[in-house]
Enzyme design. Structure first.
Site, PDB file in Angstrom:
ATOM      1  N   SER B  67       0.849  -1.209   0.000  1.00 21.35           N
ATOM      2  CA  SER B  67       0.000   0.000   0.000  1.00 21.35           C
ATOM      3  C   SER B  67       0.881   1.255   0.000  1.00 21.35           C
ATOM      4  CB  SER B  67      -1.065   0.035   1.099  1.00 21.35           C
ATOM      5  OG  SER B  67      -2.121  -0.872   0.800  1.00 21.35           O
ATOM      6  N   HIS B  72       5.688  13.251   6.463  1.00 14.43           N
ATOM      7  CA  HIS B  72       5.568  14.696   6.248  1.00 14.43           C
ATOM      8  C   HIS B  72       6.193  15.377   7.466  1.00 14.43           C
ATOM      9  CE1 HIS B  72       2.597  13.925   3.066  1.00 14.43           C
ATOM     10  NE2 HIS B  72       1.984  13.120   3.891  1.00 14.43           N
ATOM     11  N   CYS B  87      -1.543  -4.008   3.259  1.00 13.53           N
ATOM     12  CA  CYS B  87      -2.565  -5.036   3.078  1.00 13.53           C
ATOM     13  C   CYS B  87      -2.008  -6.395   3.505  1.00 13.53           C
ATOM     14  CB  CYS B  87      -3.042  -5.088   1.631  1.00 13.53           C
ATOM     15  SG  CYS B  87      -1.753  -5.478   0.459  1.00 13.53           S
TER      16      CYS B  87
END
Lengths: 137, 137
Positions: B67, B72, B87
């Site tokens: 995934s 950030h 997943c």
């Protein structure tokens, strides 16, 4: 706990179920829907990466000036996992979620709103989350 | 509500505070830490995009076979917002979170574990979340 700090980002987590599998396995469509969502709702798409998985499934991730938006699909389950993370305003995120849910013809939708970057008075961090309904304003 | 469906993905949301601002504003370092995290903990990095913001701040996002992982940073707040969505198995996610928290010299950390893709018996979707402590197993 008191709210000792400003929220630095809003991270909306979106689960879509009951989407047509052909839509969810269409690589170009998923990329396009991500771009349309960012364009329509004031998010600035700086870069996009995506992948078609075998035997099925698509990932598209947009690097935004505001943070990111991702779409991961499980066509075999009619399921799409989406998140939109912005360090800017969240004013249009509900509309953005409605748009992508409609675009992927979702039959049901769950949204969890996370406030990121919260800090307690004692310097410890914490996470705040609440479910959001797209049905009303 | 009963647990009517299998979890399709595990999405761990990580807030790091008290990180040195020079680390958080080092574009190459943030990219490297993301790569190291995926390499060490069994995640397959297919693509990476990143951006150095002005006057400060870095985004790095890895598209994974499982995934995605994103970082950030807000150097001016000593804050990094991270998520790891897989997943696959979540067995090594706690170790992965510890690793990235240590690598960015975080003084405090909050982790929220989301189970994605849950479906109720009546076809409606729902979101499950729980805080995770990195201090114990």
């Amino acid at each position: 706990m008191t709210d000792a700090s400003t929220t630095l980002g809003y991270h909306w987590i979106v689960d879509l179920h009951g989407c047509p599998s052909d839509l969810l396995d269409d690589h170009e469509l998923i990329r396009s829907r991500l771009k349309e969502t960012t364009d329509r709702f004031g998010l600035t798409l700086l870069n996009i990466v995506s992948n078609q998985f075998e035997p099925q499934g698509v990932t598209a991730i947009g690097l935004l000036a505001e943070s990111h938006m991702s779409i991961h699909t499980w066509p075999e389950h009619g399921y799409a996992a989406i998140d939109i993370f912005t360090c800017g305003s969240e004013a249009r995120l509900k509309s953005a979620c409605r748009f992508i849910a409609d675009a992927l013809q979702a039959q049901s939708c769950s949204v969890l709103r996370l406030r990121r970057g919260l800090l307690n008075h004692d310097g410890t961090s914490r996470m705040a989350s609440e479910p959001i309904s797209l049905d009303n304003d």
